[in-house]
Scaffold this motif. Sequence first.
Motif, PDB file in Angstrom:
ATOM      1  N   LEU A   8       0.833  -1.204   0.000  1.00 49.39           N
ATOM      2  CA  LEU A   8       0.000   0.000   0.000  1.00 49.39           C
ATOM      3  C   LEU A   8       0.873   1.262   0.000  1.00 49.39           C
ATOM      4  O   LEU A   8       0.595   2.218  -0.736  1.00 49.39           O
ATOM      5  N   VAL A   9       1.936   1.268   0.776  1.00 55.41           N
ATOM      6  CA  VAL A   9       2.881   2.397   0.782  1.00 55.41           C
ATOM      7  C   VAL A   9       3.501   2.553  -0.611  1.00 55.41           C
ATOM      8  O   VAL A   9       3.643   3.670  -1.121  1.00 55.41           O
ATOM      9  N   ASP A  10       3.830   1.442  -1.248  1.00 54.90           N
ATOM     10  CA  ASP A  10       4.392   1.491  -2.601  1.00 54.90           C
ATOM     11  C   ASP A  10       3.376   2.040  -3.601  1.00 54.90           C
ATOM     12  O   ASP A  10       3.727   2.819  -4.500  1.00 54.90           O
ATOM     13  N   ALA A  11       2.109   1.657  -3.446  1.00 55.32           N
ATOM     14  CA  ALA A  11       1.052   2.178  -4.326  1.00 55.32           C
ATOM     15  C   ALA A  11       0.905   3.683  -4.127  1.00 55.32           C
ATOM     16  O   ALA A  11       0.706   4.427  -5.100  1.00 55.32           O
ATOM     17  N   GLU A  12       1.006   4.127  -2.893  1.00 56.88           N
ATOM     18  CA  GLU A  12       0.912   5.559  -2.592  1.00 56.88           C
ATOM     19  C   GLU A  12       2.063   6.326  -3.250  1.00 56.88           C
ATOM     20  O   GLU A  12       1.854   7.390  -3.831  1.00 56.88           O
ATOM     21  N   ALA A  13       3.266   5.771  -3.197  1.00 57.86           N
ATOM     22  CA  ALA A  13       4.421   6.415  -3.837  1.00 57.86           C
ATOM     23  C   ALA A  13       4.238   6.479  -5.356  1.00 57.86           C
ATOM     24  O   ALA A  13       4.554   7.500  -5.986  1.00 57.86           O
ATOM     25  N   ALA A  14       3.695   5.417  -5.937  1.00 59.91           N
ATOM     26  CA  ALA A  14       3.438   5.406  -7.380  1.00 59.91           C
ATOM     27  C   ALA A  14       2.395   6.459  -7.751  1.00 59.91           C
ATOM     28  O   ALA A  14       2.511   7.135  -8.783  1.00 59.91           O
ATOM     29  N   THR A  65       5.234  15.587  -2.137  1.00 60.18           N
ATOM     30  CA  THR A  65       5.886  14.713  -1.166  1.00 60.18           C
ATOM     31  C   THR A  65       4.860  14.348  -0.107  1.00 60.18           C
ATOM     32  O   THR A  65       3.945  15.122   0.184  1.00 60.18           O
ATOM     33  N   LYS A  66       5.034  13.173   0.460  1.00 57.94           N
ATOM     34  CA  LYS A  66       4.105  12.711   1.478  1.00 57.94           C
ATOM     35  C   LYS A  66       4.864  11.872   2.495  1.00 57.94           C
ATOM     36  O   LYS A  66       5.664  11.024   2.122  1.00 57.94           O
ATOM     37  N   GLN A  67       4.620  12.144   3.754  1.00 57.33           N
ATOM     38  CA  GLN A  67       5.125  11.312   4.838  1.00 57.33           C
ATOM     39  C   GLN A  67       3.948  10.516   5.376  1.00 57.33           C
ATOM     40  O   GLN A  67       3.041  11.093   5.982  1.00 57.33           O
ATOM     41  N   SER A  68       3.965   9.220   5.140  1.00 56.49           N
ATOM     42  CA  SER A  68       2.868   8.379   5.625  1.00 56.49           C
ATOM     43  C   SER A  68       2.993   8.223   7.135  1.00 56.49           C
ATOM     44  O   SER A  68       4.068   7.944   7.652  1.00 56.49           O
ATOM     45  N   ARG A  69       1.886   8.426   7.825  1.00 54.28           N
ATOM     46  CA  ARG A  69       1.872   8.306   9.274  1.00 54.28           C
ATOM     47  C   ARG A  69       1.090   7.085   9.737  1.00 54.28           C
ATOM     48  O   ARG A  69       1.462   6.455  10.697  1.00 54.28           O
ATOM     49  N   VAL A  70      -0.019   6.818   9.070  1.00 61.90           N
ATOM     50  CA  VAL A  70      -0.863   5.683   9.446  1.00 61.90           C
ATOM     51  C   VAL A  70      -1.143   4.887   8.174  1.00 61.90           C
ATOM     52  O   VAL A  70      -1.605   5.446   7.184  1.00 61.90           O
ATOM     53  N   VAL A  71      -0.849   3.604   8.209  1.00 60.78           N
ATOM     54  CA  VAL A  71      -1.111   2.711   7.083  1.00 60.78           C
ATOM     55  C   VAL A  71      -1.845   1.501   7.648  1.00 60.78           C
ATOM     56  O   VAL A  71      -1.351   0.837   8.558  1.00 60.78           O
ATOM     57  N   ARG A  72      -3.031   1.241   7.129  1.00 56.72           N
ATOM     58  CA  ARG A  72      -3.831   0.117   7.621  1.00 56.72           C
ATOM     59  C   ARG A  72      -4.427  -0.641   6.440  1.00 56.72           C
ATOM     60  O   ARG A  72      -4.838  -0.033   5.447  1.00 56.72           O
ATOM     61  N   VAL A  73      -4.511  -1.952   6.596  1.00 55.61           N
ATOM     62  CA  VAL A  73      -5.126  -2.815   5.594  1.00 55.61           C
ATOM     63  C   VAL A  73      -6.170  -3.671   6.296  1.00 55.61           C
ATOM     64  O   VAL A  73      -5.897  -4.272   7.345  1.00 55.61           O
ATOM     65  N   PHE A  79      -5.993   2.130   3.868  1.00 57.83           N
ATOM     66  CA  PHE A  79      -5.879   3.579   3.829  1.00 57.83           C
ATOM     67  C   PHE A  79      -4.511   4.013   4.299  1.00 57.83           C
ATOM     68  O   PHE A  79      -3.826   3.327   5.048  1.00 57.83           O
ATOM     69  N   VAL A  80      -4.108   5.172   3.778  1.00 60.66           N
ATOM     70  CA  VAL A  80      -2.849   5.809   4.141  1.00 60.66           C
ATOM     71  C   VAL A  80      -3.181   7.237   4.533  1.00 60.66           C
ATOM     72  O   VAL A  80      -3.843   7.959   3.781  1.00 60.66           O
ATOM     73  N   THR A  81      -2.759   7.631   5.721  1.00 61.21           N
ATOM     74  CA  THR A  81      -2.909   9.014   6.163  1.00 61.21           C
ATOM     75  C   THR A  81      -1.521   9.573   6.425  1.00 61.21           C
ATOM     76  O   THR A  81      -0.684   8.896   7.028  1.00 61.21           O
ATOM     77  N   GLY A  82      -1.276  10.775   5.960  1.00 67.85           N
ATOM     78  CA  GLY A  82       0.020  11.391   6.177  1.00 67.85           C
ATOM     79  C   GLY A  82      -0.017  12.869   5.879  1.00 67.85           C
ATOM     80  O   GLY A  82      -1.052  13.441   5.538  1.00 67.85           O
ATOM     81  N   ASP A  98       0.167  22.517   2.057  1.00 69.59           N
ATOM     82  CA  ASP A  98       0.674  21.696   3.155  1.00 69.59           C
ATOM     83  C   ASP A  98      -0.586  21.111   3.779  1.00 69.59           C
ATOM     84  O   ASP A  98      -1.403  21.853   4.333  1.00 69.59           O
ATOM     85  N   GLU A  99      -0.765  19.785   3.644  1.00 64.78           N
ATOM     86  CA  GLU A  99      -2.052  19.184   3.968  1.00 64.78           C
ATOM     87  C   GLU A  99      -1.888  17.854   4.694  1.00 64.78           C
ATOM     88  O   GLU A  99      -0.879  17.176   4.550  1.00 64.78           O
ATOM     89  N   TRP A 100      -2.925  17.509   5.431  1.00 68.99           N
ATOM     90  CA  TRP A 100      -3.108  16.139   5.885  1.00 68.99           C
ATOM     91  C   TRP A 100      -3.896  15.450   4.781  1.00 68.99           C
ATOM     92  O   TRP A 100      -4.883  15.995   4.278  1.00 68.99           O
ATOM     93  N   ILE A 101      -3.436  14.284   4.394  1.00 68.18           N
ATOM     94  CA  ILE A 101      -4.025  13.574   3.259  1.00 68.18           C
ATOM     95  C   ILE A 101      -4.400  12.163   3.700  1.00 68.18           C
ATOM     96  O   ILE A 101      -3.589  11.463   4.309  1.00 68.18           O
ATOM     97  N   THR A 102      -5.609  11.763   3.377  1.00 65.78           N
ATOM     98  CA  THR A 102      -6.010  10.378   3.564  1.00 65.78           C
ATOM     99  C   THR A 102      -6.430   9.826   2.211  1.00 65.78           C
ATOM    100  O   THR A 102      -7.301  10.392   1.549  1.00 65.78           O
ATOM    101  N   ASP A 103      -5.750   8.761   1.803  1.00 61.79           N
ATOM    102  CA  ASP A 103      -6.094   8.058   0.577  1.00 61.79           C
ATOM    103  C   ASP A 103      -6.682   6.705   0.965  1.00 61.79           C
ATOM    104  O   ASP A 103      -6.075   5.956   1.740  1.00 61.79           O
ATOM    105  N   ILE A 104      -7.847   6.399   0.421  1.00 63.59           N
ATOM    106  CA  ILE A 104      -8.510   5.125   0.663  1.00 63.59           C
ATOM    107  C   ILE A 104      -8.368   4.281  -0.605  1.00 63.59           C
ATOM    108  O   ILE A 104      -8.675   4.750  -1.712  1.00 63.59           O
ATOM    109  N   TYR A 105      -7.888   3.068  -0.418  1.00 66.27           N
ATOM    110  CA  TYR A 105      -7.594   2.169  -1.533  1.00 66.27           C
ATOM    111  C   TYR A 105      -8.455   0.911  -1.476  1.00 66.27           C
ATOM    112  O   TYR A 105      -8.895   0.494  -0.415  1.00 66.27           O
ATOM    113  N   ARG A 106      -8.615   0.322  -2.660  1.00 65.22           N
ATOM    114  CA  ARG A 106      -9.270  -0.979  -2.803  1.00 65.22           C
ATOM    115  C   ARG A 106      -8.334  -1.871  -3.618  1.00 65.22           C
ATOM    116  O   ARG A 106      -7.788  -1.435  -4.634  1.00 65.22           O
TER     117      ARG A 106
END
Length: 129
Positions: A8-14, A65-73, A79-82, A98-106
Amino acid sequence: MTADEQALVDAEAAFNRAMISNDPAKIRECISADWVLVTPERGPIPGAAVLDAIAGGTLVHDTMTKQSRVVRVFGTTGFVTGRGQNTGWFRGQPIGADEWITDIYRRADGRWLCELTHLTPAVTPDDKA
């Protein structure tokens, strides 16, 4: 970190790399057909509208750029929040965030696709004065 969380972290980087490519085809590889961007300025924006703005040059990202803080599956959902920063152009004017970002993945066919991105301005206590 589990293998699923790392994927999931790799998908976020992509996804971040695709966004700064400003190539709608590369971005589409990272998102679902129903992806939605939720912004504080406009609320929910259909992904097609975002991609159209990028394709037409109305929206351009130079950095992201994004610093992931919470990654859950949870099964096929993750989801990734950072905290993220980006720069670019909107309608010819420079932008930066400069934002807090939450991405929800399937997970579909062994790949993580972003379904929803939610943005919240990163405000420090000093900014609230």
